[in-house]
Design an enzyme around this catalytic site. Structure first.
Site, PDB file in Angstrom:
ATOM      1  N   GLU A   1       0.256  -1.166   5.665  1.00 57.24           N
ATOM      2  CA  GLU A   1       1.241  -0.754   6.251  1.00 57.24           C
ATOM      3  C   GLU A   1       1.610   0.159   6.971  1.00 57.24           C
ATOM      4  O   GLU A   1       1.468   1.103   8.228  1.00 57.24           O
ATOM      5  CB  GLU A   1       2.828  -0.898   6.404  1.00 57.24           C
ATOM      6  CG  GLU A   1       3.521  -1.060   7.068  1.00 57.24           C
ATOM      7  CD  GLU A   1       4.165   0.353   6.592  1.00 57.24           C
ATOM      8  OE1 GLU A   1       5.638   0.277   7.899  1.00 57.24           O
ATOM      9  OE2 GLU A   1       4.221   0.763   5.811  1.00 57.24           O
TER      10      GLU A   1
ATOM     11  N   ASP B   1       0.679  -1.310  -0.165  1.00 62.88           N
ATOM     12  CA  ASP B   1      -0.142  -0.298  -0.032  1.00 62.88           C
ATOM     13  C   ASP B   1       0.453   1.197  -0.353  1.00 62.88           C
ATOM     14  O   ASP B   1       2.187   1.399   0.100  1.00 62.88           O
ATOM     15  CB  ASP B   1      -1.082   0.082   1.356  1.00 62.88           C
ATOM     16  CG  ASP B   1       0.147  -0.075   2.664  1.00 62.88           C
ATOM     17  OD1 ASP B   1       0.690  -0.603   2.445  1.00 62.88           O
ATOM     18  OD2 ASP B   1      -0.552   0.645   3.400  1.00 62.88           O
TER      19      ASP B   1
END
Length: 411
Positions: free
Chosen positions: A177, A82
């Site tokens: 994350e 991400d």
């Protein structure tokens, strides 16, 4: 063009921005778009034990041990898919600046977006190198697609070069994350590594095994709205009371004024009306005792203001997020020694610095997987001036290969 750069330019064009507003994992379905590509590429390169968690968006794979190294400890390399919610990751247009001249860099002539050396003086040190930048309207996504690309290039290289001695290598790619949830559903048992590295740092040579202890806090302030013409002794302005709360925190312990091992209180969001205001904070410190004292002070401020304005005026929800992985890594310092030796053998100067943030590795370390952090070659993360150095990324692939060959050594 080398494989790592080819991979990277492909990955950054895929929008994988996570969302702090979502309670799902992954927080955004589009993170699966990159996961599926990685699974396909892992299959094509001949990786083994490929697992794709189609519900939670985790990807795991294996580079099998070379002949004679089957009994070596299993080492893992982990990166997140991400990108930060801070700046859009949609429509990323990467370009390579060849032989950068060390001067101000025009990212977008039409919009007059310029990355200035005066603002980012470290740019001058990249003179003569290749920089990968955006058009200034999006982030780049080097955090952490540079790490993803480097791990993928390392895996493909080792699968093609069976003469390189190494133990079993496990690869892991995580979602979310950037919103602190990357390790929530990471399957430590399935991963099966004895040790691991996250590849989620910055400039070439950075090696990190200390990070902040971290907590997040939500403050809700309940006020009383009265017509301002009749407000005397009746109105209680929640916005002003929220400002009063902030004013009672140490002014010098603001991230704008701190560096290295100094912790902080960071007011990340403040929204509200006279009737109700909501504030969100993050609290950070490398030192566990100082971290606990910061939280105690934060709560005491709320208690004081509740005594002043009435019980229940301030509601505080404070929760720990992660802890300093130094507590775990100090018992496994061979991971740091091996990484430093690998860097030195490649002519890279190790730069051991504390992370002024956190990584998946911090939480994974406390889950039983000791996991220091390695550089990626990226810089200016989470903003439209983010960039990556192609030369450094290629060196980092060599570094990962070198570390894989040292992973069985415990010192």
């Amino acid at each position: 063009m080398t494989k790592v750069i080819e991979n990277f330019l492909e990955y950054v064009k895929i929008d994988t921005q996570s969302s702090e507003e979502s309670t799902d994992t992954p927080s955004t379905p589009k993170q699966h778009d990159l996961a599926k590509i990685l699974v396909r590429q892992l299959q094509e390169m001949g990786a083994e034990e490929i697992t794709y968690d189609e519900e939670r968006c985790y990807v795991y794979a294996t580079v099998p041990a070379s002949a004679g190294c089957e009994d070596a400890p299993v080492i893992g390399f982990i990166a997140h898919m991400d990108t930060s919610p801070a700046v859009t990751g949609a429509g990323v247009k990467p370009r390579i600046v060849e032989d950068y001249d060390g001067k101000d860099l025009v990212l977008n002539e039409d919009k007059q977006i310029v990355m200035k050396v005066a603002d980012f003086p470290e740019l001058a040190s990249y003179q003569g190198k290749r920089l990968i930048v955006t058009d200034g309207t999006t982030l780049l996504g080097a955090d952490d697609k540079a790490g993803v690309a480097e791990i993928m290039a390392m895996a493909e290289y080792l699968l093609k070069h069976s003469e390189i001695s190494h133990g079993k290598i496990r690869i892991g790619f995580t979602p979310d994350e950037e919103i602190g949830s990357g390790a929530d559903y990471f399957d430590i048992k399935l991963f099966g590594a004895d040790f691991a590295y996250t590849v989620d740092g910055g400039r070439l040579g950075e090696l990190e095994y200390e990070n902040f202890n971290a907590a997040g806090a939500k403050v809700v302030v309940h006020g009383r709205s009265v017509h301002p013409g009749e407000a005397k002794d009746k109105m209680r302005n929640a916005i002003l009371m929220a400002q009063e709360f902030q004013s009672m925190l140490p002014a010098a312990e603001n991230p704008m004024y701190t560096c290295e091992y100094e912790g902080f209180y960071h007011l990340d969001q403040l929204n509200g009306t006279v009737e109700e205001a909501k504030a969100e904070y993050i609290i950070r410190d490398h030192d566990r005792d100082k971290f606990e004292k910061k939280k105690e002070l934060f709560l005491r401020v709320g208690e004081f203001l509740n005594r002043k304005y009435g019980e229940g005026t301030f509601e505080i929800d404070l929760k720990d997020s992660y802890y300093n992985m130094k507590e775990i890594i100090e018992k496994n310092m061979h991971l740091v020694v091996n990484a430093k030796e690998a860097m030195e053998e490649l002519g890279i100067s190790p730069v051991v610095v504390p992370i002024r943030g956190g990584t998946d590795g911090a939480r994974l370390s406390f889950m039983g997987l000791p996991c220091p952090n390695l550089c990626t070659g990226g810089a200016n993360f989470h903003g439209r001036f983010e960039y990556a150095c192609a030369d450094e990324m290629e060196m980092i692939v060599e570094l990962l290969v070198k570390i894989a060959g040292k992973a069985w050594v415990q010192k």
